[in-house]
Scaffold this active site. Structure first.
Site, PDB file in Angstrom:
ATOM      1  N   ASP A 160      40.906  38.267  50.126  1.00 36.27           N
ATOM      2  CA  ASP A 160      40.335  39.561  49.809  1.00 36.27           C
ATOM      3  C   ASP A 160      39.677  40.198  51.115  1.00 36.27           C
ATOM      4  OD1 ASP A 160      39.361  41.721  48.481  1.00 36.27           O
ATOM      5  OD2 ASP A 160      38.265  40.459  46.785  1.00 36.27           O
ATOM      6  N   HIS A 231      47.669  46.196  42.197  1.00 36.85           N
ATOM      7  CA  HIS A 231      46.476  46.694  42.613  1.00 36.85           C
ATOM      8  C   HIS A 231      46.502  47.345  44.091  1.00 36.85           C
ATOM      9  CE1 HIS A 231      42.085  46.853  43.406  1.00 36.85           C
ATOM     10  NE2 HIS A 231      42.203  46.112  44.473  1.00 36.85           N
TER      11      HIS A 231
HETATM   12  C1  HEM Z   1      37.732  42.663  40.489  1.00 35.08           C
HETATM   13  C2  HEM Z   1      37.921  43.839  41.460  1.00 35.08           C
HETATM   14  C3  HEM Z   1      38.462  43.498  42.691  1.00 35.08           C
HETATM   15  C4  HEM Z   1      39.426  42.545  43.198  1.00 35.08           C
HETATM   16  C5  HEM Z   1      39.222  41.245  42.728  1.00 35.08           C
HETATM   17  C6  HEM Z   1      40.052  43.041  44.424  1.00 35.08           C
HETATM   18  C7  HEM Z   1      40.923  42.549  45.148  1.00 35.08           C
HETATM   19  C8  HEM Z   1      41.695  42.855  46.031  1.00 35.08           C
HETATM   20  C9  HEM Z   1      42.417  42.176  46.822  1.00 35.08           C
HETATM   21  C10 HEM Z   1      42.837  40.799  46.667  1.00 35.08           C
HETATM   22  C11 HEM Z   1      43.152  42.715  47.741  1.00 35.08           C
HETATM   23  C12 HEM Z   1      44.382  42.632  48.665  1.00 35.08           C
HETATM   24  C13 HEM Z   1      43.877  42.142  50.098  1.00 35.08           C
HETATM   25  C14 HEM Z   1      43.077  43.102  50.810  1.00 35.08           C
HETATM   26  O1  HEM Z   1      43.402  43.980  51.444  1.00 35.08           O
HETATM   27  O2  HEM Z   1      41.911  42.936  50.570  1.00 35.08           O
HETATM   28  C15 HEM Z   1      42.798  44.355  47.852  1.00 35.08           C
HETATM   29  C16 HEM Z   1      42.931  45.473  48.376  1.00 35.08           C
HETATM   30  C17 HEM Z   1      42.528  46.642  48.275  1.00 35.08           C
HETATM   31  N1  HEM Z   1      41.467  46.793  47.238  1.00 35.08           N
HETATM   32 FE1  HEM Z   1      40.604  45.722  45.776  1.00 35.08          FE
HETATM   33  N2  HEM Z   1      39.775  44.553  44.511  1.00 35.08           N
HETATM   34  C18 HEM Z   1      38.832  44.815  43.351  1.00 35.08           C
HETATM   35  C19 HEM Z   1      38.480  46.143  43.065  1.00 35.08           C
HETATM   36  C20 HEM Z   1      38.720  47.027  44.061  1.00 35.08           C
HETATM   37  C21 HEM Z   1      38.133  48.544  43.726  1.00 35.08           C
HETATM   38  C22 HEM Z   1      37.293  48.838  42.399  1.00 35.08           C
HETATM   39  C23 HEM Z   1      38.763  49.489  44.664  1.00 35.08           C
HETATM   40  C24 HEM Z   1      38.591  50.765  44.926  1.00 35.08           C
HETATM   41  C25 HEM Z   1      37.541  51.741  44.357  1.00 35.08           C
HETATM   42  C26 HEM Z   1      39.351  48.707  45.362  1.00 35.08           C
HETATM   43  C27 HEM Z   1      39.949  48.854  46.773  1.00 35.08           C
HETATM   44  C28 HEM Z   1      41.106  48.197  47.452  1.00 35.08           C
HETATM   45  C29 HEM Z   1      41.974  48.684  48.504  1.00 35.08           C
HETATM   46  C30 HEM Z   1      41.594  50.223  49.312  1.00 35.08           C
HETATM   47  C31 HEM Z   1      42.560  47.700  48.982  1.00 35.08           C
HETATM   48  C32 HEM Z   1      43.744  47.810  50.224  1.00 35.08           C
HETATM   49  C33 HEM Z   1      45.094  48.449  49.817  1.00 35.08           C
HETATM   50  C34 HEM Z   1      45.934  48.434  50.995  1.00 35.08           C
HETATM   51  O3  HEM Z   1      45.953  49.434  51.815  1.00 35.08           O
HETATM   52  O4  HEM Z   1      46.623  47.394  51.171  1.00 35.08           O
HETATM   53  N3  HEM Z   1      39.422  47.315  45.149  1.00 35.08           N
HETATM   54  N4  HEM Z   1      41.626  44.251  46.495  1.00 35.08           N
END
Ligand code: HEM
Length: 350
Positions: A160, A231
């Site tokens: 993450d 996601h």
């Molecule tokens: C249970 C809550 C969440 C979990 C477990 C989670 C987990 C992750 C994971 C595993 C990734 C892929 C690896 C990375 O680039 O970090 C990711 C990407 C991302 N997450 Fe989350 N996330 C959560 C909530 C959110 C929320 C609420 C938002 C925005 C309001 C968000 C925005 C993003 C963004 C912008 C990316 C990068 C996307 C890209 O450009 O590839 N995430 N998240």
């Protein structure tokens, strides 16, 4: 609109505003404290805000190898109770989202302290000092102690934070531009999620990868077969001209094994609240509507708050407090009334 807080000197040139430590590398430990301000507690809060930098230094000096950082956020309802100046334009109560299948609730929160360090002890020491300054003036709403898990994975087992912007790009994503009245500030959205681990573990790794949009073992983004409801697909967004809209995330796992509690504390910072809110709408309402984020089938938010994170410069020189009748109090730094017992505020000398 009244003058912004960074321009209070009436046009005289001021040094550039310093941001709080928002776009900093992820640490091994974090504590997230959420408070509401009690009626009459405003002066105590105002007295603490400029002091937090000194409290941080006091902890950091004794543990330089694990020096903590702290970011302070102020909620929409608290702003007019603390400051006479107009609030930042995008500061409003967290907008609840209900996509039918999944809901993002809006929960109370006037103040957020996001404390980060390489050691839980350093986080604790600073949280304890901050609490000491606020006791009697605030009511705790939430306290979460986060930790870094293996390989920077969350408790769902996926790395993450990979696509977080770095360096100049991180600063550009997180901090409001220098020519803005709220220069070097940020907006922050936090949501405390609980995961359904039984449901998640019942799904094959291949399917989990399609939920997240990246491979599990080596954390590579899925290519052409990226599902529209992953996601990553729903949070990788761009403006009308095709420019990426970035945020800076500092998610932390947390949990309690005896309660079978497994969570992710989401915290995202951005120079525009709208960027964070667009991502949330994509996740909960879907893009197109109904195509919601499948991560939500295994992750349920318990809280939801929007904060403004003012610059360090703002915290060190607060704008005037509001007074009854709506006029601004004189900008004296809001020093408490002088002690009359001659003790210099360090206790009785008798
Ligand atoms: C249970 C809550 C969440 C979990 C477990 C989670 C987990 C992750 C994971 C595993 C990734 C892929 C690896 C990375 O680039 O970090 C990711 C990407 C991302 N997450 Fe989350 N996330 C959560 C909530 C959110 C929320 C609420 C938002 C925005 C309001 C968000 C925005 C993003 C963004 C912008 C990316 C990068 C996307 C890209 O450009 O590839 N995430 N998240």
């Amino acid at each position: 609109m009244t003058e912004g807080p960074e321009n209070r000197s009436g046009g005289a040139s001021m040094p550039p505003a310093e941001p709080q430590s928002v776009a900093t590398p992820l640490t091994s430990a974090a504590i997230f404290l959420t408070f509401t301000i009690d009626a009459g507690g405003e002066d105590t809060v105002r007295a603490l805000l400029p002091d937090v930098a000194g409290l941080r230094r006091a902890v950091a000096f004794r543990r330089p190898e694990t020096a903590p950082e702290v970011v302070i956020g102020i909620g929409a309802d608290a702003w007019p109770r603390l400051f006479a100046a107009d609030p930042p334009p995008e500061l409003h109560p967290f907008v609840e989202l209900d996509g039918g299948r999944h809901r993002a609730p809006s929960t109370p929160g006037d103040l957020l302290f996001h404390i980060q360090a390489e050691s839980p002890g350093a986080c604790f020491a600073l949280a304890d000092q901050i609490m000491g300054g606020l006791r009697g003036a605030v009511s705790p709403v939430d306290e979460v102690h986060g930790f870094q898990y293996f390989d920077r994975r969350n408790l769902l087992g996926f790395v993450d934070g990979t696509e977080n912007p770095e360096g100049v790009e991180a600063a550009d994503a997180a901090y409001i531009d220098a020519d803005d009245p709220f220069a070097a500030g940020s907006y922050a959205i936090v949501q405390k999620y609980h995961h359904d681990m039984d449901g998640w573990n019942a799904v094959s790794v291949e399917e989990q990868q399609r939920v997240v949009g990246r491979t599990k073992l080596d954390d590579i983004e899925l290519g052409d077969d990226q599902p529209a409801n992953s996601h990553v697909a729903l949070t990788d967004i761009a403006d009308d001209d095709g420019n990426d809209l970035s945020i800076y995330r500092a998610n932390m796992p947390f949990g309690a094994p005896t309660e079978d509690l497994h969570g992710t504390y989401f915290i995202g910072y951005a120079k525009r609240a709208d960027t964070l809110e667009r991502m949330l709408r994509n996740m909960f309402l879907g893009d197109p509507p109904g195509n919601y984020d499948r991560l939500l089938d295994f992750s349920t938010p318990q809280t939801g708050n929007l904060y403004f994170v003012p610059s360090q410069s703002f915290l060190g020189d607060l704008p005037a407090a509001p007074v009854a009748g709506g006029a601004a109090a004189e900008d004296t730094g809001d020093a408490p009334a002088p002690d009359t017992d001659g003790s210099l505020g360090i206790g009785s000398l008798k």
